[in-house]
Enzyme design. Structure first.
Site, PDB file in Angstrom:
ATOM      1  N   PHE A 173       0.849  -1.133   0.173  1.00  0.00           N
ATOM      2  CA  PHE A 173      -0.052  -0.045   0.037  1.00  0.00           C
ATOM      3  C   PHE A 173       0.922   1.205   0.150  1.00  0.00           C
ATOM      4  O   PHE A 173       1.560   1.240   0.524  1.00  0.00           O
ATOM      5  CB  PHE A 173      -0.667   0.081   1.404  1.00  0.00           C
ATOM      6  N   ASP A 261       9.102   2.568   0.493  1.00  0.00           N
ATOM      7  CA  ASP A 261       7.950   2.470   0.847  1.00  0.00           C
ATOM      8  C   ASP A 261       7.798   2.267   2.624  1.00  0.00           C
ATOM      9  O   ASP A 261       7.489   1.189   2.473  1.00  0.00           O
ATOM     10  CB  ASP A 261       6.787   2.726  -0.177  1.00  0.00           C
ATOM     11  N   LYS A 289       4.271   8.893   9.152  1.00  0.00           N
ATOM     12  CA  LYS A 289       4.637   8.459  10.109  1.00  0.00           C
ATOM     13  C   LYS A 289       5.870   9.075  11.640  1.00  0.00           C
ATOM     14  O   LYS A 289       5.305   9.901  11.859  1.00  0.00           O
ATOM     15  CB  LYS A 289       3.440   6.876   9.967  1.00  0.00           C
TER      16      LYS A 289
END
Ligand SMILES: *Cc1c(COP(=O)(O)O)cnc(C)c1O
Length: 455
Positions: A173, A261, A289
């Site tokens: 994702f 990622d 994050k």
């Protein structure tokens, strides 16, 4: 908002609440605001009542708890119920909720002004802090979310190579970036089809979706391969030995960029993320994050010669009104300064304990559950289809997880005061707040929840 109103929320008495300027619509008969009434009210103005789709509990059924506040390992809903929180803002609040270092940094930053539209010292310091810890990141550019990082990196790779194709992996994702919201067929690399309504086929016509943990064919039309170096959005799926190294070699051969990622893994698996853990150096890395300490942030880091293709030095456009935001970078700096090697060792011990307490609780109750762990990251897979000790290595295998059983386990845990992310494919997170007392408490609650599900 006045402090009177804030403190009135957990103890809402309809009369006092009206006097405090609060709306009795959030109170149920007993004079306590209810999760359901608040959520219904949200849903009248926010589509589905949420600002990120997964929060709506669609995958598990029921209505979400509405969080009033958090502290360390715990969150408290508006009814005053306390949960041991294994969501931790999907990993963003690695120090735990309202950590004093973050709160102090934010207080200090706020009084200096929250955004200027000019360079600031904290963005420089955070870029230095990332660059020092992650050697592949000779240059770092900030934005406001992981999604912005992945969309920037796609543009950068295409602009630099003059090639259009991007290879991604099924079950990875990369946020809400159109070109990366592609679904693939199962088992083999396929051209992407739109992963959601609103993404026209043209937007993913140059996106190839390949199975995770297999090196795809990479030719001279490919600008970049984007991979979650440890997959943490299909449960937690580790890279098989040789996968990341093989991608590095295949990209070099084809002149394509290798992009990690690390929005989840960055500064969670260790100071140098998955790339440090597996000793594979990507050309570019996306962060989010953890580097924002719980505030909105994203970043792209990479080799100087590649990064200098971004405007104003190069021709690939990037901009952001709030990019490098003083509050977000203050919180990020505070977070990184706490994340010493000792803290990572501690977090890894806790993640190990979490995985084993889940295994103990579920096997005692006879529930078919397998846990996966990579460093400080833990995932669980439920159901017989996976087989014990047989961890999935790709999305097809991860999808054998029993989503209905997950939903039941999720609600049993919630009833025991344990909050996990409401989806069968989300990682579960421990942070600095999950001390030994919390872990003991968690073990008991998992036992009771597993027994309740087994009945
Ligand atoms: C969360 C996540 C993103 C998106 O980040 P946002 O800040 O939610 O936009 C991208 N990639 C990975 C691997 C993620 O886990």
């Amino acid at each position: 908002m006045s402090t009177t109103q804030q403190s009135s929320i957990p103890l809402c008495d309809p009369v006092a609440c009206v006097a405090a300027g609060c709306d009795p619509i959030v109170c149920k008969g007993a004079g306590v605001p209810s999760n359901v009434t608040l959520f219904e009210r949200s849903a009248r103005v926010i589509p589905g009542g949420v600002n990120s789709s997964i929060r709506a509990f669609k995958a598990v059924g029921g209505s979400p708890y509405v969080v009033a506040r958090g502290s360390g390992a715990h969150v408290y809903d508006v009814e005053g119920t306390r949960y041991i929180d294994l969501v931790q803002s999907y990993g963003a609040v690695i120090l735990g909720h309202a950590h004093p270092a973050i709160t102090a940094a934010l207080r200090e930053a706020a009084v200096d002004g929250t955004s200027f539209g000019a360079p600031t010292p904290r963005e420089m310091k955070l870029a230095e802090a990332i660059s020092e810890r992650v050697p592949s990141c000779e240059r770092v550019r900030f934005m406001n979310s992981g999604t912005e990082a992945t969309s920037t990196v796609v543009r950068l790779a295409r602009g630099l190579t003059g090639r259009a194709k991007i290879i991604i992996f099924s079950g990875n994702f990369h946020g809400a970036t159109d070109a990366l919201l592609a679904a693939g067929g199962s088992g083999v690399a396929t051209l992407g089809i739109p992963g959601t309504a609103g993404v026209p086929p043209e937007a993913v016509a140059n996106t190839i979706v390949a199975p995770y943990n297999v090196i795809p064919d990479i030719d001279e039309t490919v600008a970049a391969v984007i991979v979650e170096p440890v997959a943490a959005n299909m449960g937690v799926v580790a890279p098989v030995p040789g996968f990341l190294e093989g991608l590095r070699r295949a990209c070099d051969k084809a002149g394509a960029l290798l992009i990690f990622d690390e929005v989840i893994t960055g500064f969670r698996l260790g100071p140098d993320g998955a790339q440090g853990r597996y000793s594979v150096k990507p050309d570019l890395t996306c962060f989010g994050k953890v580097i924002g300490g719980g505030l909105p942030i994203g970043a792209v880091g990479g080799r100087q010669d590649i990064m200098e293709n971004l405007t104003p030095l190069g021709k690939v456009f990037h901009a952001g009104t709030l990019a490098g935001n003083p509050m977000a970078t203050a919180a990020g700096l505070a977070a990184l300064s706490q994340l010493t090697p000792d803290v990572y060792r501690l977090l890894e011990t806790r993640a190990t304990r979490l995985a084993s307490l889940i295994t103990e609780a579920t096997s005692a109750a006879g529930l078919p559950v397998t846990t996966s762990r990579v460093g400080t990251l833990v995932g669980i897979f439920l159901g017989d289809a996976l087989g014990s000790d047989c961890l999935p290595i790709n999305f097809d295998e991860a999808k054998r997880t029993d989503e209905k059983l997950f939903a039941r386990f999720f609600h049993a845990l919630l009833a025991q005061g344990v909050a996990m992310a409401p989806g069968a494919y989300e990682a579960i997170f421990v942070g600095l707040g999950h001390d030994d007392v919390v872990m003991d408490d968690l073990a008991e609650r998992f036992h009771r929840a597993a027994l309740a599900v087994a009945l």
